[in-house]
Scaffold this motif. Structure first.
Motif, PDB file in Angstrom:
ATOM      1  N   ALA A  44       0.846  -1.203   0.000  1.00  0.00           N
ATOM      2  CA  ALA A  44       0.000   0.000   0.000  1.00  0.00           C
ATOM      3  C   ALA A  44       0.880   1.251   0.000  1.00  0.00           C
ATOM      4  CB  ALA A  44      -0.916   0.002   1.222  1.00  0.00           C
ATOM      5  N   GLU A  48      -2.704   5.493   0.057  1.00  0.00           N
ATOM      6  CA  GLU A  48      -3.766   4.484   0.076  1.00  0.00           C
ATOM      7  C   GLU A  48      -4.298   4.344   1.501  1.00  0.00           C
ATOM      8  OE1 GLU A  48      -3.704   1.287  -2.957  1.00  0.00           O
ATOM      9  OE2 GLU A  48      -1.542   1.446  -2.629  1.00  0.00           O
ATOM     10  N   TYR A 112     -11.209   1.282   1.961  1.00  0.00           N
ATOM     11  CA  TYR A 112      -9.837   1.195   2.457  1.00  0.00           C
ATOM     12  C   TYR A 112      -9.051   0.155   1.671  1.00  0.00           C
ATOM     13  CZ  TYR A 112     -11.984   3.825   6.181  1.00  0.00           C
ATOM     14  OH  TYR A 112     -12.672   4.798   6.863  1.00  0.00           O
ATOM     15  N   ALA A 113      -7.749   0.426   1.566  1.00  0.00           N
ATOM     16  CA  ALA A 113      -6.847  -0.531   0.908  1.00  0.00           C
ATOM     17  C   ALA A 113      -6.351  -1.564   1.914  1.00  0.00           C
ATOM     18  CB  ALA A 113      -5.663   0.211   0.293  1.00  0.00           C
ATOM     19  N   ARG A 142     -11.545  -2.425  -0.215  1.00  0.00           N
ATOM     20  CA  ARG A 142     -11.528  -2.397  -1.681  1.00  0.00           C
ATOM     21  C   ARG A 142     -11.277  -3.794  -2.255  1.00  0.00           C
ATOM     22  NH1 ARG A 142      -7.148   2.399  -2.798  1.00  0.00           N
ATOM     23  NH2 ARG A 142      -8.511   4.112  -2.160  1.00  0.00           N
ATOM     24  N   GLY A 145      -7.946  -5.456  -1.760  1.00  0.00           N
ATOM     25  CA  GLY A 145      -7.416  -4.881  -0.514  1.00  0.00           C
ATOM     26  C   GLY A 145      -6.893  -5.971   0.410  1.00  0.00           C
TER      27      GLY A 145
END
Ligand SMILES: C[S@@+](CC[C@H](N)C(=O)[O-])C[C@H]1O[C@@H](n2cnc3c(N)ncnc32)[C@H](O)[C@@H]1O
Length: 209
Positions: A44, A48, A112-113, A142, A145
């Motif tokens: 990430a 992110e 959210y990642a 996501r 993710g």
């Protein structure tokens, strides 16, 4: 202290944080290096979004900011825990989004990642609460993710902070989180509490397909 069935878990946790300093609680870590290295391993980037679920007054947020992350959110049921974290961070707290919520009732409005949780999911001994938690995870994370969840290992303590917990092996957690998540990495950690007691944790990093 009250049992896990307390009608107001937020008040329970506020009492915990009102009666003990953040560096005196059993789960305190000065250097959350395993969490940080697993977050790094997701790849990430600094912009992110990363969320720490049940982050409490953990120093992970400090470490993420120091590592250059610019989109960090900390969610916790205890307002007192987040006040302690914000106070410690001072002006840096303004660079963080803070959410006071019970994750099992939370309706995420961002994506959210990376979803990180150290020692919050393991308190969910009720199957309905775990279903609600995983629904929030699916809404918030996501596609592709990463979900990093750390819990007491199968041979870890049966209780934490006066509450019963559910202990996990990686296979058990993978079964719980479901087939849309691929288990990428697992790690063990022997956490030593401020009182010098060893607690066996297991960490899992999943990738959503
Ligand atoms: C054992 S502490 C771990 C704190 C932090 N993750 C760390 O590693 O230092 C558990 C945290 O989960 C929070 N928590 C417990 N149940 C929760 C829930 N249903 N929703 C959100 N936070 C919760 C508590 O307030 C507490 O801060």
């Amino acid at each position: 202290m009250a049992s896990v069935a307390t009608p107001d878990p937020g008040a329970y946790w506020d009492r915990v944080y009102a009666t003990r300093a953040p560096d005196e609680v059993s789960w305190f870590q000065r250097d959350p290096r395993l969490s940080l290295s697993m977050i790094d391993a997701t790849g990430a980037g600094p912009d992110e979004p990363v969320i720490d679920i049940g982050g409490g007054a953990s120093t992970l947020v400090d470490a993420l900011l120091a590592a250059g992350h610019r989109a960090v959110t900390v969610l916790d049921i205890s307002d007192k825990a987040l006040v302690a974290a914000r106070t410690r961070l001072g002006a840096r707290a303004e660079r963080v989004a803070w959410i006071v919520a019970d994750v099992t009732r939370w309706r995420p409005d961002a994506s959210y990642a990376v979803w990180h949780d150290r020692a919050a999911f393991h308190f969910l001994t009720d199957a309905g609460d775990r279903t609600a938690y995983l629904a929030a995870l699916r809404t918030a994370l996501r596609p592709r993710g990463a979900a990093i969840i750390a819990a007491f290992a199968a041979d870890g303590p049966e209780r934490c902070s006066g509450l019963p917990v559910r202990r996990y092996s990686p296979d058990m957690l993978a079964g719980e989180i479901g087939p849309e998540f691929r288990l990428i990495e697992t790690a063990d950690e022997d956490h030593v509490t401020p009182a010098g007691v060893r607690q066996h944790f297991m960490f899992c990093r999943f990738r959503r397909d």
